[in-house]
Design a protein around this motif. Structure first.
Motif: not given
Length: 361
Positions: A1-9, A54-55, A70-81, A102-108
């Motif tokens: 992992m090289r890049t990440a987005v943290v939503i909620g600080t 995308p990160v 929040t997660l649904s909006a991030a997925v819709a924006a193709d924020t990350a893998r 939401v596609d739950l295969s990309r979420y845990i």
């Protein structure tokens, strides 16, 4: 992992970001309050600039009620893998994500079992999760790559991964976190209008019981609103114990000897069940709790005293397994309680006395 987005600080999100930045990951920060994201960035938790592409991973660090949107909006924006959340409740957000399609295969769903009484980015630390359990709740739909990304986050934060079912997790945290917090608040609430003379008698016991009651009520409303059923079930059981204990204590006031004996037996029963439960709490390094001896030492409230007593214990060849400090009311002194292996207690006691320390029984 090289890049990440943290939503909620807040506390958790910023702590994750600090840990990732410290391990060489480029972290982008986002928050509904831009000022909070800027504060986290100023602390070295990353940049508040949006990523250009995308990160690798998006970490959703918002209250449970806001995870799905929040997660649904991030997925819709193709924020990350891949995507994970760190909310303290798992089954509710997952059901809401399913309802949103939401596609739950990309979420845990995940939950680091760490926190502080303070909240917000200024309370964050890079080592908040070190050695702490971090629950992962994968499903049959979870992509292996996403699971591996989550495991990498846990490793970078130096936490300990624990895999659980989401519903089992929610029942567990109700027992070991959510219900105890409410009980702590209920005990602390008895102090609000207590006489000053009574409050001045507070010792370590009441401090231990009420410590977590200092947490932010708004944060806990979010948590409890997402897990009300399991917490209510546990409090119902506690209420039964309370009622039976009240009746037992009333019986101890009776002039009837049989009632007094019954009352004593009832009180003894709840105390013994408490003993049986307390010994199941994991001890040092997550192992079975050990029976330590306590060596209590009187110290002055001056710089260097703790360092000196630990150094003297080291010179005695004794390992300090745990330590507690009980402050003396109205005095510039306190008792340091050094927990050691039983066979080491006489050695430590004799050695500290030789070095001029005042030992208390």
């Amino acid at each position: 992992m090289r890049t990440a987005v943290v939503i909620g600080t807040g506390l958790i999100g910023t702590s994750v970001a600090l840990a990732l930045v410290g391990r060489g990951v480029t972290v982008h920060l986002a928050d509904h309050d831009p000022e909070q994201a800027r504060t986290a960035a100023a602390l070295g938790a990353g940049t508040d600039a949006a990523p250009d592409a995308p990160v690798d991973l998006a970490v959703i660090a918002v209250p449970p009620a806001h995870v799905a949107t929040t997660l649904s909006a991030a997925v819709a924006a193709d924020t990350a893998r891949g995507y994970l959340d760190v909310a303290s409740v798992k089954s509710g957000p997952r059901r809401e994500l399913e309802e949103l399609g939401v596609d739950l295969s990309r979420y845990i769903g995940t939950h680091p079992m760490a926190g502080r009484e303070r909240s917000g980015p200024l309370a964050a630390t890079a080592d908040l999760f070190e050695g702490r359990p971090w629950v992962l709740t994968p499903t049959r739909d979870t992509d292996t790559e996403v699971l591996n990304l989550a495991l990498e986050v846990v490793a970078l934060c130096r936490a300990v991964p624990v895999v659980m079912d989401a519903d089992a997790h929610d029942r567990a945290v109700a027992l070991v976190s959510h219900m105890p917090h409410l009980l702590s608040s209920m005990v602390a609430a008895r102090l609000e209008h207590a006489e000053d003379t009574a409050v001045r008698l507070c010792g370590q016991g009441i401090r231990d019981v009420t410590r977590i009651a200092a947490s932010d009520p708004r944060m806990w409303i979010d948590i409890l609103s997402a897990n009300p059923g399991p917490v209510a079930d546990l409090l119902g059981a506690v209420a039964t114990d309370l009622q039976e204990t009240v009746e037992s204590l009333r019986a101890l006031q009776s002039s009837d000897e049989a009632k007094r004996l019954g009352g004593a037996a009832g009180v003894e029963d709840v105390l013994r069940r408490g003993n049986a439960g307390q010994v199941r709490v994991p001890g040092k390094h997550g192992t079975a709790p050990a029976a330590y001896e306590t060596v209590a030492v009187l110290i002055d409230d001056q710089p260097g005293q703790l360092a000196r007593i630990f150094a003297d214990a080291g010179l005695a060849g004794v390992n300090i397994e745990d330590v507690r400090i009980e402050h003396a009311t109205g005095q510039q002194a306190g008792l340091v309680q050094l927990m050691v292996e039983p066979k080491a207690a006489p050695v430590l006691t004799a050695s500290l006395r030789e070095r001029g320390w005042s030992i208390r029984q």
